[in-house]
Design an enzyme around this catalytic site. Structure first.
Site, short mmCIF file in Angstrom:
data_model
loop_
_atom_site.label_atom_id
_atom_site.label_comp_id
_atom_site.label_asym_id
_atom_site.label_seq_id
_atom_site.Cartn_x
_atom_site.Cartn_y
_atom_site.Cartn_z
N ASN A 1 0.82 -1.21 0.00
CA ASN A 1 0.00 0.00 0.00
C ASN A 1 0.87 1.27 0.00
OD1 ASN A 1 -2.42 1.56 0.02
ND2 ASN A 1 -3.42 -0.20 0.97
N ARG A 2 0.26 2.40 0.32
CA ARG A 2 0.88 3.70 0.02
C ARG A 2 1.59 4.33 1.22
NH1 ARG A 2 -3.52 2.75 -2.89
NH2 ARG A 2 -3.41 3.25 -5.11
N HIS B 1 3.30 0.03 -2.91
CA HIS B 1 3.69 -1.38 -3.04
C HIS B 1 5.20 -1.58 -3.25
CE1 HIS B 1 -0.41 -2.36 -2.83
NE2 HIS B 1 -0.74 -2.42 -4.10
N HIS C 1 -0.92 -10.16 -3.31
CA HIS C 1 -1.83 -9.34 -4.15
C HIS C 1 -2.58 -10.18 -5.18
CE1 HIS C 1 -3.36 -5.73 -6.03
NE2 HIS C 1 -2.60 -4.94 -5.28
N SER C 2 -3.03 -11.38 -4.80
CA SER C 2 -3.82 -12.17 -5.77
C SER C 2 -5.15 -11.48 -6.06
CB SER C 2 -4.08 -13.57 -5.22
OG SER C 2 -2.91 -14.35 -5.35
N TYR C 3 -5.53 -11.53 -7.34
CA TYR C 3 -6.85 -11.06 -7.77
C TYR C 3 -7.71 -12.31 -7.96
CZ TYR C 3 -5.06 -6.46 -9.48
OH TYR C 3 -4.51 -5.21 -9.62
N ASP D 1 -11.43 0.62 -2.82
CA ASP D 1 -9.97 0.54 -2.80
C ASP D 1 -9.51 1.14 -1.48
OD1 ASP D 1 -7.33 0.24 -3.43
OD2 ASP D 1 -7.33 1.56 -5.17
N GLN E 1 -7.08 -4.60 2.81
CA GLN E 1 -7.45 -3.73 1.69
C GLN E 1 -8.35 -4.54 0.77
OE1 GLN E 1 -6.14 -0.53 1.32
NE2 GLN E 1 -6.66 0.03 -0.78
N GLU F 1 -6.14 -7.82 0.51
CA GLU F 1 -4.73 -7.70 0.88
C GLU F 1 -4.64 -7.45 2.39
OE1 GLU F 1 -3.21 -4.51 -1.83
OE2 GLU F 1 -5.10 -4.93 -2.80
C1 GLA Z 1 -3.70 -1.83 -4.67
C2 GLA Z 1 -4.04 -0.41 -4.62
C3 GLA Z 1 -4.81 -0.02 -5.81
C4 GLA Z 1 -4.10 -0.41 -7.07
C5 GLA Z 1 -3.80 -1.86 -7.04
C6 GLA Z 1 -2.99 -2.29 -8.21
O1 GLA Z 1 -4.72 -2.62 -4.29
O2 GLA Z 1 -4.72 -0.03 -3.46
O3 GLA Z 1 -5.05 1.36 -5.81
O4 GLA Z 1 -2.90 0.30 -7.17
O5 GLA Z 1 -3.11 -2.19 -5.87
O6 GLA Z 1 -3.44 -1.78 -9.41
#
Ligand code: GLA
Length: 394
Positions: A122-123, A148, A222-224, A294, A331, A359
């Site tokens: 994250n940020r 990330h 970070h699996s989708y 998000d 997240q 996440e």
């Molecule tokens: C995270 C962030 C999102 C985005 C994704 C990847 O989940 O919170 O804003 O950057 O990664 O695209």
């Protein structure tokens, strides 16, 4: 650049593990794994070549299997899970995580599909933070912010892999040494991530790290997921439960404002399971800032320190994903930035909301927010945290 020899790494890592307790803000994770120390391949773990980096380094793929029929493919580039099969209510196994078929597609621009994230999931606002009076400047890769791990986070490095024996499943240990100053972070950080596929369709992810200077760490996966198994479908029909009475509202750069806002009466309330798409289009300032969900949810405290944080259910296939963790936050990202430009694994393209991420992590921007649980790691401490993904049906 200073490098740490693998033997030295092992020695330092072992010494630290033997001697020193867990990082104070981490709750003790569940039982440690009992494994043999001999690297091996078995019926439950198969190694193959996935591709080659531009510098000629081979990227390996390990397929972890269990007796139930689940398979998880992990590559040494980014520790990425490229494929993960799960049964539907009729027992049919299908891949339920977004990914690509070849290394080139990952190198060309991967939106963190399946990847290990570090040093900081994250940020971090403006890519800056201070420790003990010294300011550190990180790589900025998300507007003015750090996301990330920066320009070359743990999702883009080659991990050393050690497969280990297990009676009913498979274990893969991944290690990486992030050198002092990498992406701006202080301290040589020795990281170990252990993927354990159990005999009953759980994938445990154990994260450990030690440092030689005070630093910050916040690792995640970070699996989708798309439990339908059809990646041309949106995930908005999945039902989601989040064990969280509050979430962290953000500013325009998706940095938490510092407020812990109750979810009650808002589209962010998933304390009772509801379809992801139900309120995603609501006239809500926070949903507009995130272009959907998000945000980081503040998980309700588990007495045991490890418990169910989230579950997702896909009614048509009956697939259920449960996420257990000892982390304080999760997240939920609803795949808002997928835009139909990336090729999907089984044909077509990845459209907006073709996958969702859960996440587990400490809160975003914690290094700059003293009221949030600490992400500081000191020399002599071991960062240790565990998240388990369980795939079942109902
Ligand atoms: C995270 C962030 C999102 C985005 C994704 C990847 O989940 O919170 O804003 O950057 O990664 O695209």
């Amino acid at each position: 650049m200073k490098t740490v020899q693998p033997s030295l790494f092992c020695f330092v890592f072992l010494l630290t593990l033997l001697n020193l307790g867990c990082k104070e803000n981490k709750k003790e994770s569940q039982t440690d794994m009992e494994t043999e120390n001999t690297p091996m391949e078995s019926d439950h773990i198969v190694k193959s070549t996935f591709g080659e980096m531009p510098d000629g380094t081979t990227v390996d793929k390990y397929t972890l299997k269990n007796a139930m029929g689940m398979e998880v493919d992990v590559i040494t580039y980014g520790g990425i899970i490229t494929r993960w099969t799960a049964p539907d209510k009729n027992g049919k196994y299908d891949d339920v995580v977004l990914g690509f078929d070849d290394l080139k597609s990952y190198l060309d621009g991967n939106p963190y599909f399946g990847a290990l994230i570090g040093r900081y999931g994250n940020r971090i606002a403006k890519g800056k933070f201070s420790l003990d009076g010294q300011t550190y400047t990180l790589a900025t890769n998300d507007g003015e912010n750090h996301l990330h791990g920066g320009l070359k986070g743990f999702d883009k490095v080659i991990w050393a892999a050690t497969p280990k024996s297990a009676d009913e499943g498979a274990i893969l240990e991944l290690t990486y040494t992030s050198v002092d100053g990498e992406e701006g972070y202080p301290g040589n950080l020795d990281v170990k991530v252990t993927y354990t596929l159990t005999g009953d369709n759980q994938l445990e992810v154990l994260y450990e790290a030690v440092t030689d200077k005070p630093t910050v760490v916040n690792l995640t996966q970070h699996s989708y997921f798309n439990l339908s198994g059809d990646f041309t479908q949106s995930v908005l029909d999945h039902e989601l439960f989040l064990d969280a009475d509050a979430y962290l509202p953000v500013d325009g750069g998706l940095i938490p404002t510092g407020e812990l806002r109750p979810v009650s009466g808002t589209p962010f309330d998933f304390t009772t399971s509801k379809v992801m798409g139900k309120e995603i289009g609501a006239d809500d300032e926070q949903l507009k800032l995130g272009k959907g969900y998000d945000h980081c949810w503040v998980l309700n405290e588990e007495e045991s320190g490890f418990g169910l944080a989230a579950s997702a259910f896909h009614p048509a296939t009956g697939r259920v994903l449960e996420v257990y963790t000892d982390e304080p936050g999760i997240q939920f990202y609803s795949g808002n930035f997928l835009d139909g430009t990336l090729p999907a694994q089984k044909g077509g393209v990845y459209g907006q909301r073709a996958g969702f991420c859960l996440e587990t992590q400490h809160y975003p921007d914690s290094p700059n927010q003293p009221s949030f649980p600490s992400v500081r790691l000191n020399p002599g401490e071991t960062y240790k945290t565990k998240t388990t993904f369980r795939l079942t049906t109902k």
